[in-house]
Design a protein around this motif. Structure first.
Motif, PDB file in Angstrom:
ATOM      1  N   GLU A 302       0.821  -1.198   0.000  1.00  9.96           N
ATOM      2  CA  GLU A 302       0.000   0.000   0.000  1.00  9.96           C
ATOM      3  C   GLU A 302       0.864   1.259   0.000  1.00  9.96           C
ATOM      4  OE1 GLU A 302      -3.524   0.116  -0.007  1.00  9.96           O
ATOM      5  OE2 GLU A 302      -3.136  -1.977  -0.580  1.00  9.96           O
ATOM      6  N   THR A 303       0.317   2.320  -0.563  1.00 12.99           N
ATOM      7  CA  THR A 303       0.923   3.650  -0.542  1.00 12.99           C
ATOM      8  C   THR A 303      -0.091   4.626   0.027  1.00 12.99           C
ATOM      9  OG1 THR A 303       2.277   3.122  -2.477  1.00 12.99           O
ATOM     10  CG2 THR A 303       1.978   5.453  -1.944  1.00 12.99           C
ATOM     11  N   PRO A 304       0.288   5.502   0.967  1.00 21.22           N
ATOM     12  CA  PRO A 304       1.661   5.691   1.435  1.00 21.22           C
ATOM     13  C   PRO A 304       2.017   4.735   2.565  1.00 21.22           C
ATOM     14  CG  PRO A 304       0.249   7.293   2.470  1.00 21.22           C
ATOM     15  CD  PRO A 304      -0.632   6.508   1.533  1.00 21.22           C
ATOM     16  N   SER A 305       3.290   4.662   2.838  1.00 21.77           N
ATOM     17  CA  SER A 305       3.793   4.004   4.036  1.00 21.77           C
ATOM     18  C   SER A 305       4.569   5.050   4.830  1.00 21.77           C
ATOM     19  CB  SER A 305       4.704   2.828   3.665  1.00 21.77           C
ATOM     20  OG  SER A 305       5.796   3.280   2.879  1.00 21.77           O
ATOM     21  N   SER A 306       4.984   4.693   6.026  1.00 27.31           N
ATOM     22  CA  SER A 306       5.764   5.650   6.822  1.00 27.31           C
ATOM     23  C   SER A 306       7.027   4.972   7.333  1.00 27.31           C
ATOM     24  CB  SER A 306       4.947   6.183   7.999  1.00 27.31           C
ATOM     25  OG  SER A 306       4.521   5.138   8.848  1.00 27.31           O
ATOM     26  N   ASP A 307       8.136   5.704   7.299  1.00 25.97           N
ATOM     27  CA  ASP A 307       9.408   5.191   7.790  1.00 25.97           C
ATOM     28  C   ASP A 307       9.540   5.428   9.289  1.00 25.97           C
ATOM     29  OD1 ASP A 307      10.308   4.317   5.294  1.00 25.97           O
ATOM     30  OD2 ASP A 307      11.080   6.302   4.782  1.00 25.97           O
ATOM     31  N   SER A 308      10.427   4.683   9.895  1.00 24.99           N
ATOM     32  CA  SER A 308      10.752   4.936  11.302  1.00 24.99           C
ATOM     33  C   SER A 308      11.577   6.210  11.403  1.00 24.99           C
ATOM     34  CB  SER A 308      11.545   3.764  11.881  1.00 24.99           C
ATOM     35  OG  SER A 308      12.815   3.664  11.242  1.00 24.99           O
ATOM     36  N   PHE A 309      11.571   6.797  12.593  1.00 28.38           N
ATOM     37  CA  PHE A 309      12.435   7.961  12.811  1.00 28.38           C
ATOM     38  C   PHE A 309      12.800   8.048  14.286  1.00 28.38           C
ATOM     39  CE2 PHE A 309       8.281   9.712  13.773  1.00 28.38           C
ATOM     40  CZ  PHE A 309       8.512  10.605  14.807  1.00 28.38           C
ATOM     41  N   LEU A 310      13.895   8.736  14.551  1.00 30.13           N
ATOM     42  CA  LEU A 310      14.376   8.947  15.917  1.00 30.13           C
ATOM     43  C   LEU A 310      14.877  10.372  16.028  1.00 30.13           C
ATOM     44  CD1 LEU A 310      15.036   7.482  18.656  1.00 30.13           C
ATOM     45  CD2 LEU A 310      17.364   7.233  17.772  1.00 30.13           C
ATOM     46  N   THR A 311      14.401  11.095  17.029  1.00 26.42           N
ATOM     47  CA  THR A 311      14.796  12.483  17.266  1.00 26.42           C
ATOM     48  C   THR A 311      15.825  12.530  18.389  1.00 26.42           C
ATOM     49  OG1 THR A 311      12.665  13.340  16.557  1.00 26.42           O
ATOM     50  CG2 THR A 311      14.003  14.775  17.954  1.00 26.42           C
ATOM     51  N   VAL A 312      16.965  13.168  18.118  1.00 25.70           N
ATOM     52  CA  VAL A 312      18.036  13.269  19.116  1.00 25.70           C
ATOM     53  C   VAL A 312      18.383  14.717  19.425  1.00 25.70           C
ATOM     54  CG1 VAL A 312      19.017  11.010  18.542  1.00 25.70           C
ATOM     55  CG2 VAL A 312      19.804  13.037  17.307  1.00 25.70           C
ATOM     56  N   ASP A 313      17.599  15.666  18.958  1.00 28.15           N
ATOM     57  CA  ASP A 313      17.884  17.081  19.162  1.00 28.15           C
ATOM     58  C   ASP A 313      17.933  17.423  20.649  1.00 28.15           C
ATOM     59  OD1 ASP A 313      16.503  20.043  19.453  1.00 28.15           O
ATOM     60  OD2 ASP A 313      17.852  19.905  17.740  1.00 28.15           O
ATOM     61  N   PRO A 314      19.087  17.849  21.197  1.00 32.73           N
ATOM     62  CA  PRO A 314      19.192  18.076  22.641  1.00 32.73           C
ATOM     63  C   PRO A 314      18.296  19.197  23.153  1.00 32.73           C
ATOM     64  CG  PRO A 314      21.381  17.902  21.628  1.00 32.73           C
ATOM     65  CD  PRO A 314      20.391  18.017  20.513  1.00 32.73           C
ATOM     66  N   ARG A 315      18.181  20.286  22.405  1.00 33.33           N
ATOM     67  CA  ARG A 315      17.372  21.405  22.889  1.00 33.33           C
ATOM     68  C   ARG A 315      15.920  20.981  23.084  1.00 33.33           C
ATOM     69  NH1 ARG A 315      17.145  26.985  19.548  1.00 33.33           N
ATOM     70  NH2 ARG A 315      16.649  25.505  17.908  1.00 33.33           N
ATOM     71  N   LEU A 316      15.450  20.129  22.181  1.00 32.83           N
ATOM     72  CA  LEU A 316      14.066  19.679  22.257  1.00 32.83           C
ATOM     73  C   LEU A 316      13.898  18.555  23.272  1.00 32.83           C
ATOM     74  CD1 LEU A 316      11.203  19.882  21.124  1.00 32.83           C
ATOM     75  CD2 LEU A 316      11.914  18.367  19.259  1.00 32.83           C
ATOM     76  N   VAL A 317      14.669  17.497  23.137  1.00 35.42           N
ATOM     77  CA  VAL A 317      14.504  16.316  23.991  1.00 35.42           C
ATOM     78  C   VAL A 317      14.926  16.611  25.420  1.00 35.42           C
ATOM     79  CG1 VAL A 317      15.177  13.920  24.345  1.00 35.42           C
ATOM     80  CG2 VAL A 317      14.798  14.770  22.022  1.00 35.42           C
ATOM     81  N   ASP A 318      16.126  17.149  25.599  1.00 38.73           N
ATOM     82  CA  ASP A 318      16.618  17.437  26.950  1.00 38.73           C
ATOM     83  C   ASP A 318      15.827  18.561  27.603  1.00 38.73           C
ATOM     84  OD1 ASP A 318      18.469  15.496  26.413  1.00 38.73           O
ATOM     85  OD2 ASP A 318      20.139  16.876  26.106  1.00 38.73           O
ATOM     86  N   GLY A 319      15.438  19.550  26.784  1.00 40.43           N
ATOM     87  CA  GLY A 319      14.673  20.657  27.341  1.00 40.43           C
ATOM     88  C   GLY A 319      13.321  20.219  27.854  1.00 40.43           C
ATOM     89  N   LEU A 320      12.629  19.374  27.091  1.00 37.89           N
ATOM     90  CA  LEU A 320      11.333  18.883  27.542  1.00 37.89           C
ATOM     91  C   LEU A 320      11.493  17.950  28.732  1.00 37.89           C
ATOM     92  CD1 LEU A 320       8.304  18.847  27.160  1.00 37.89           C
ATOM     93  CD2 LEU A 320       8.596  17.062  25.413  1.00 37.89           C
ATOM     94  N   GLY A 321      12.523  17.116  28.707  1.00 33.50           N
ATOM     95  CA  GLY A 321      12.780  16.248  29.855  1.00 33.50           C
ATOM     96  C   GLY A 321      13.044  17.038  31.125  1.00 33.50           C
ATOM     97  N   ALA A 322      13.806  18.119  31.006  1.00 29.58           N
ATOM     98  CA  ALA A 322      14.087  18.960  32.168  1.00 29.58           C
ATOM     99  C   ALA A 322      12.819  19.634  32.676  1.00 29.58           C
ATOM    100  CB  ALA A 322      15.145  19.997  31.816  1.00 29.58           C
ATOM    101  N   ALA A 323      11.951  20.082  31.760  1.00 27.55           N
ATOM    102  CA  ALA A 323      10.692  20.698  32.176  1.00 27.55           C
ATOM    103  C   ALA A 323       9.813  19.705  32.921  1.00 27.55           C
ATOM    104  CB  ALA A 323       9.962  21.250  30.949  1.00 27.55           C
ATOM    105  N   ILE A 324       9.761  18.475  32.427  1.00 28.32           N
ATOM    106  CA  ILE A 324       8.979  17.435  33.109  1.00 28.32           C
ATOM    107  C   ILE A 324       9.527  17.186  34.509  1.00 28.32           C
ATOM    108  CG2 ILE A 324       8.421  14.975  33.056  1.00 28.32           C
ATOM    109  CD1 ILE A 324       8.358  15.254  29.952  1.00 28.32           C
ATOM    110  N   GLU A 325      10.847  17.115  34.619  1.00 31.16           N
ATOM    111  CA  GLU A 325      11.450  16.875  35.932  1.00 31.16           C
ATOM    112  C   GLU A 325      11.176  18.046  36.871  1.00 31.16           C
ATOM    113  OE1 GLU A 325      15.586  15.105  37.778  1.00 31.16           O
ATOM    114  OE2 GLU A 325      15.677  16.222  35.894  1.00 31.16           O
ATOM    115  N   THR A 326      11.209  19.268  36.356  1.00 32.34           N
ATOM    116  CA  THR A 326      10.927  20.435  37.179  1.00 32.34           C
ATOM    117  C   THR A 326       9.530  20.365  37.785  1.00 32.34           C
ATOM    118  OG1 THR A 326      12.423  21.869  35.938  1.00 32.34           O
ATOM    119  CG2 THR A 326      10.655  22.955  37.167  1.00 32.34           C
TER     120      THR A 326
END
Length: 396
Positions: A302-326
Motif C-alpha cells: 500500500e501507498t503511502p507508508s511511513s518510515d521509522s524515525f528517531l529524534t536526538v535534538d538536545p534542545r528539544l529532547v533534553d529541554g522537555l525532559g528537564a521541564a517534566i522533571e521540574t
C-alpha cells in the motif's frame, strides 16, 4: 530547582470550549474556528486552509503564528475525534464537557483536544512575559488525523513551507503517557507498511477437486513463511519489528464452491533496521521461496507508508525532559513505542517529539481527563516554553 510559574490562562475552560464543538473526523470546522478565535484574541495571525483530494472529504486546517525570527517552535495537533459510539453508554453526553469528581468527560478530552488546550494555555501565559518578536511560536492544527490523513498535516506542512515557514523544533500533543503525566516522551516511532498477498487458483466444484485448484492451502503456506521467524530482535532504541495479518478472505459465500482466489492483508510495524525497499525485498524473497514453481501469487504494498524515525535534538529532547522533571520531580522515559501519528510528517521538516496526556481512555466510552493532569501538562509546557526561548527579552 527552578520555580514553576503560576498559571494565568485556564486550560479547563479552553478544553470545554473545544469539546462542546463536536468534530467527528473530518467535520472539524467549528472546533478549528473556536481555536482560531482564542489564538487571534492573543495576537496570533491565523489562517484556515481547506484541502481536498478525489475520493476524500474536504478538511479544514489551521495555521497560527506569532513572533518573528529564530528559534521557531511549532505545536502540532488535531481537533478531529473518533465517533463516540452509542451516546447512551456514556456517563455524560460525549460532547457536554461535564466535570465530575475532578474529571472532565468528553470525546477528545485525551486524544487530543486536552493536549491542545494545555499548550494554548501555556503559550498564552508564556507570551505574556516576553516580547512577541523574540522568536516564533506557531500551531499546526488539522481535522484529518483520525481519518485518512490525506488532507491534513502533510499538506499543511507543505503549504507552510512553500510560504517560507521554517521550523526549528516541534511538539505533537498526542497522549504519550501510560500511567501518569511525565512518564514518557515519544522521541521516535516505528514505521508502518501494509500489504496484500494474493494466491490465484482455479474455481470449481468441491465434489470435483481434481478439476479445480484451491488457493487456500497455498496462501496458508505463504502466511506461515512470513510468520516463521521474527523480523528482528529490536535494539537499544526500538522494540522488535512485527508483522501481523489483519484479514484473510476468499470472497466466497457458497459451501460447495472452491474459490478462485485467496488473499491475506497484513501490516508491519518496523524499526530503523528496515525501510520500505528492504522490507519489499525481504517479503518477496520469503514468498518466492515458500511458493516454489507451482503457486501463482502476487504481493501488493500500500501507498503511502511511513518510515521509522528517531529524534536526538538536545534542545528539544533534553529541554522537555528537564521541564517534566521540574514539574513532576522525575525524568521521563524516552520511548519509540506505539503506533503512528502526524509526527511522521513533521519529522521531514524539523526535529519532533510527542508529549501529552495519559492515554488510557482515548477512543473509549467515557473518555476523560483528570483536571489535575491538565493543569500539570500546562505547567510542563509552560516551563519548556520559557526554557526553549530563554534569552528573549522579558517584560515580567
Amino acid at each position: 530547582m527552578p520555580s514553576i510559574p503560576s498559571p494565568i490562562s485556564d486550560p479547563v475552560a479552553i478544553l470545554r470550549d473545544l469539546i462542546t464543538a463536536p468534530s467527528v473526523t473530518p467535520d472539524a470546522g467549528e472546533a478549528i474556528a473556536r481555536l482560531a478565535r482564542i489564538l487571534e484574541a492573543a495576537g496570533f495571525d491565523c489562517e484556515t486552509v481547506t484541502f481536498s483530494a478525489p475520493g476524500t472529504s474536504d478538511v479544514v486546517n489551521l495555521y497560527a503564528r506569532i513572533g518573528q525570527g529564530a528559534p521557531h517552535l511549532t505545536f502540532g495537533g488535531h481537533v478531529d475525534v473518533v465517533p463516540p459510539g452509542d451516546a447512551a453508554g456514556w456517563r455524560h453526553d460525549p460532547f457536554s464537557a461535564a466535570i465530575e469528581d475532578g474529571r472532565l468527560y468528553g470525546r477528545g478530552a485525551v486524544d487530543m483536544k486536552g493536549g491542545i488546550a494545555a499548550f494554548v494555555a501555556a503559550a498564552l501565559d508564556h507570551l505574556a512575559t516576553r516580547r512577541p518578536g523574540a522568536g516564533t511560536l506557531s500551531f499546526l492544527i488539522t481535522g484529518d488525523e483520525e481519518g485518512p490523513s490525506i488532507n491534513g498535516t502533510v499538506k499543511l506542512l507543505r503549504w507552510a513551507h512553500d510560504r517560507g515557514e521554517r521550523f526549528d523544533a516541534a511538539i505533537v500533543g498526542e497522549p504519550t503517557n501510560p500511567q501518569a503525566v511525565g512518564d514518557a516522551i515519544k522521541v521516535g516511532r516505528r514505521g508502518s507498511l501494509s500489504g496484500t498477498v494474493t494466491v490465484t487458483g482455479r474455481q470449481g466444484h468441491v465434489a470435483y477437486p481434481h478439476l479445480a485448484e484451491n488457493p487456500i492451502p497455498g496462501l496458508i503456506r505463504l502466511m506461515g513463511a512470513l510468520l516463521a521467524e521474527p523480523l528482528d530482535a529490536g535494539n537499544e532504541r526500538f522494540q522488535p519489528s512485527n508483522l501481523e495479518f489483519v484479514s484473510v478472505d476468499v470472497g466466497n459465500p457458497a459451501w460447495n464452491v472452491i474459490p478462485g482466489t485467496a488473499r491475506a492483508r497484513f501490516n508491519i510495524r518496523f524499526n530503523d533496521r528496515w525501510s520500505r525497499p528492504t522490507l519489499d525485498a525481504w517479503l518477496r524473497a520469503r514468498l518466492a521461496a515458500a511458493a516454489g514453481d507451482g503457486l501463482a501469487w502476487t504481493l501488493a504494498l500500500e501507498t503511502p507508508s511511513s518510515d521509522s524515525f528517531l529524534t536526538v535534538d538536545p534542545r528539544l529532547v533534553d529541554g522537555l525532559g528537564a521541564a517534566i522533571e521540574t514539574v513532576t520531580g522525575h525524568r521521563p522515559e524516552l520511548s519509540t513505542g506505539g503506533g503512528t501519528s502526524d509526527a511522521r510528517f513533521i519529522k521531514d521538516y524539523c526535529p519532533v517529539v510527542e508529549f501529552g496526556l495519559v492515554g488510557q481512555t482515548m477512543h473509549q466510552v467515557d473518555e476523560h481527563v483528570p483536571v489535575a493532569d491538565l493543569v500539570t501538562l500546562t505547567a510542563i509546557y509552560r516551563v519548556f516554553l520559557d526554557g526553549f526561548f530563554d534569552g528573549a527579552d522579558r517584560t515580567a
